[in-house]
Design an enzyme around this catalytic site. Sequence first.
Site, PDB file in Angstrom:
ATOM      1  N   SER A 191      -9.924  -0.542  -4.771  1.00 15.72           N
ATOM      2  CA  SER A 191      -9.045   0.783  -5.234  1.00 15.72           C
ATOM      3  C   SER A 191      -8.497   0.970  -6.639  1.00 15.72           C
ATOM      4  O   SER A 191      -7.629  -0.006  -6.640  1.00 15.72           O
ATOM      5  CB  SER A 191      -7.797   1.359  -4.055  1.00 15.72           C
ATOM      6  OG  SER A 191      -6.872   2.383  -4.652  1.00 15.72           O
ATOM      7  N   TYR A 213      -0.828   1.485   1.245  1.00 14.12           N
ATOM      8  CA  TYR A 213      -2.008   1.322   1.569  1.00 14.12           C
ATOM      9  C   TYR A 213      -1.989   0.832  -0.185  1.00 14.12           C
ATOM     10  O   TYR A 213      -2.688  -0.188  -0.640  1.00 14.12           O
ATOM     11  CB  TYR A 213      -2.705   3.019   0.971  1.00 14.12           C
ATOM     12  CG  TYR A 213      -3.894   2.971   0.350  1.00 14.12           C
ATOM     13  CD1 TYR A 213      -5.349   2.846   1.449  1.00 14.12           C
ATOM     14  CD2 TYR A 213      -4.540   3.743  -0.752  1.00 14.12           C
ATOM     15  CE1 TYR A 213      -6.536   3.035   0.628  1.00 14.12           C
ATOM     16  CE2 TYR A 213      -5.560   3.770  -1.205  1.00 14.12           C
ATOM     17  CZ  TYR A 213      -7.034   3.277  -0.406  1.00 14.12           C
ATOM     18  OH  TYR A 213      -8.096   3.643  -0.696  1.00 14.12           O
TER      19      TYR A 213
HETATM   20  N1  LIG Z   1     -12.361   7.583  -1.068  1.00 15.86           N
HETATM   21  C1  LIG Z   1     -11.734   7.737  -2.259  1.00 15.86           C
HETATM   22  O1  LIG Z   1     -11.470   8.395  -2.941  1.00 15.86           O
HETATM   23  C2  LIG Z   1     -11.729   6.046  -2.387  1.00 15.86           C
HETATM   24  C3  LIG Z   1     -11.138   5.524  -3.546  1.00 15.86           C
HETATM   25  C4  LIG Z   1     -10.615   3.999  -3.549  1.00 15.86           C
HETATM   26  C5  LIG Z   1     -11.183   3.492  -2.698  1.00 15.86           C
HETATM   27  N2  LIG Z   1     -11.362   3.865  -1.115  1.00 15.86           N
HETATM   28  C6  LIG Z   1     -12.138   2.831  -0.390  1.00 15.86           C
HETATM   29  O2  LIG Z   1     -13.542   2.603  -0.115  1.00 15.86           O
HETATM   30  C7  LIG Z   1     -13.293   2.345   0.943  1.00 15.86           C
HETATM   31  C8  LIG Z   1     -14.589   3.636   1.729  1.00 15.86           C
HETATM   32  O3  LIG Z   1     -13.298   4.380   1.922  1.00 15.86           O
HETATM   33  P1  LIG Z   1     -13.876   6.199   2.576  1.00 15.86           P
HETATM   34  O4  LIG Z   1     -13.096   6.593   1.521  1.00 15.86           O
HETATM   35  O5  LIG Z   1     -15.512   6.411   2.120  1.00 15.86           O
HETATM   36  O6  LIG Z   1     -13.194   6.728   3.746  1.00 15.86           O
HETATM   37  P2  LIG Z   1     -13.768   7.292   5.499  1.00 15.86           P
HETATM   38  O7  LIG Z   1     -13.152   7.745   5.602  1.00 15.86           O
HETATM   39  O8  LIG Z   1     -14.950   8.321   5.084  1.00 15.86           O
HETATM   40  O9  LIG Z   1     -14.547   6.359   5.567  1.00 15.86           O
HETATM   41  C9  LIG Z   1     -13.755   4.224   6.281  1.00 15.86           C
HETATM   42  C10 LIG Z   1     -15.145   4.043   6.859  1.00 15.86           C
HETATM   43  O10 LIG Z   1     -14.131   3.300   8.137  1.00 15.86           O
HETATM   44  C11 LIG Z   1     -14.199   3.476   9.915  1.00 15.86           C
HETATM   45  N3  LIG Z   1     -13.308   2.958   9.424  1.00 15.86           N
HETATM   46  C12 LIG Z   1     -11.884   2.764   9.824  1.00 15.86           C
HETATM   47  N4  LIG Z   1     -11.447   1.780  10.358  1.00 15.86           N
HETATM   48  C13 LIG Z   1     -12.049   1.365  10.939  1.00 15.86           C
HETATM   49  C14 LIG Z   1     -11.977  -0.053  11.773  1.00 15.86           C
HETATM   50  N5  LIG Z   1     -10.623  -0.622  12.996  1.00 15.86           N
HETATM   51  N6  LIG Z   1     -12.636  -0.545  12.057  1.00 15.86           N
HETATM   52  C15 LIG Z   1     -13.756  -0.059  12.322  1.00 15.86           C
HETATM   53  N7  LIG Z   1     -14.016   0.575  11.309  1.00 15.86           N
HETATM   54  C16 LIG Z   1     -12.438   1.339  10.685  1.00 15.86           C
HETATM   55  C17 LIG Z   1     -14.027   4.396   9.300  1.00 15.86           C
HETATM   56  O11 LIG Z   1     -14.342   4.971  11.328  1.00 15.86           O
HETATM   57  C18 LIG Z   1     -14.951   5.160   8.350  1.00 15.86           C
HETATM   58  O12 LIG Z   1     -16.167   5.160   9.428  1.00 15.86           O
HETATM   59  C19 LIG Z   1     -11.821   2.472   1.784  1.00 15.86           C
HETATM   60  O13 LIG Z   1     -11.638   1.026   2.307  1.00 15.86           O
HETATM   61  C20 LIG Z   1     -11.356   2.979   0.450  1.00 15.86           C
HETATM   62  O14 LIG Z   1      -9.891   2.154   0.853  1.00 15.86           O
HETATM   63  C21 LIG Z   1     -12.083   5.180  -1.068  1.00 15.86           C
END
Ligand SMILES: NC(=O)c1ccc[n+]([C@@H]2O[C@H](COP(=O)([O-])OP(=O)(O)OC[C@H]3O[C@@H](n4cnc5c(N)ncnc54)[C@H](O)[C@@H]3O)[C@@H](O)[C@H]2O)c1
Length: 286
Positions: free
Chosen positions: A153, A166
């Site tokens: 991130s 986080y």
């Molecule tokens: N959305 C944003 O703005 C953003 C920004 C920077 C980084 N990220 C990173 O991108 C990645 C994906 O994020 P996203 O926004 O798509 O999130 P999201 O919450 O939409 O999806 C995350 C997925 O991970 C799964 N997950 C969570 N805990 C789990 C576990 N213990 N075992 C198995 N699966 C698990 C969830 O069920 C979900 O399907 C993450 O690492 C997040 O930190 C997201």
Amino acid sequence: MSTGARGVDRFDLTGRTALVTGAARGLGRAFAVGLAEAGADLVLVDLPDAEGIATTAAAVEKLGRRAWTYGQDLSRTEELAGFTDTVRAECGPLHILVNNAGTAALERVGEITPASWAAVMRVNVDAVFFLTQRVTEHMVADGVRGRVITITSKNALVAEAGLAHYNASKAAAQLLTETYAVELAPHGITANTLAPGMVETPIDGEFPFDREAFEAAYRERIPLGHYAQPDDCVGALLLLASDAGAYITGARIVVDGGVLADQMPRMRFMPPYRNSLTSHDMSHDT
Ligand SMILES: NC(=O)c1ccc[n+]([C@@H]2O[C@H](COP(=O)([O-])OP(=O)(O)OC[C@H]3O[C@@H](n4cnc5c(N)ncnc54)[C@H](O)[C@@H]3O)[C@@H](O)[C@H]2O)c1
């Protein structure tokens, strides 16, 4: 080592298998579909009760690629070696690992408990470390010059209030991925991070805050003027996953619309833009 592929063939993933965690929705689904579009077969992993994983699998299969789905709580780190061995036995050699699953909670430093701290760390750090450990052991045993991409991130690089656990978890994921890069380089395995900015996904769906006001204020801080859609991050992933990125390791690619490039919102306080070629205001119109 160059494979000799030329042009866009450098991005071709035909014959490779990619494991994507958190594949049921959000960025994970976009990464899985993007990898399938490039020719890869997919191992899709998410929580046992994650409903969307079948939708992701259907999208992959519609592209003519194989999709295996697994319900595995990645925070159960003691299970990850056995889980990986099962995947290897059932799906064959893994070429690409995308550590995408992640979790976040919005809590001030004084509100964080040992339990909420551990909940974030177990998924964002511990699971990344131990899944990568076993998957890369298999890559070495299989003679695969594999790819590890960890989704961090912009918060791995600059802190954000309300997200101490986080922020710390993503900074840790950066450094552990760099360590894998160095230790696995002799095997031709690369390890890099992709650091998104704000992406429209459900990750902050349960955050207790005034979403509309926050998003309006935040949008003003994004030089490109809008949040990313998950698909906006796929191009960087394909670079790191394919032959095109064979000499990139220990690196990070920030995909944030320019947020980290801008220390202060000075543009908002400047007079209308003037230059010799155009008289119109060239500052973006958000
Ligand atoms: N959305 C944003 O703005 C953003 C920004 C920077 C980084 N990220 C990173 O991108 C990645 C994906 O994020 P996203 O926004 O798509 O999130 P999201 O919450 O939409 O999806 C995350 C997925 O991970 C799964 N997950 C969570 N805990 C789990 C576990 N213990 N075992 C198995 N699966 C698990 C969830 O069920 C979900 O399907 C993450 O690492 C997040 O930190 C997201």
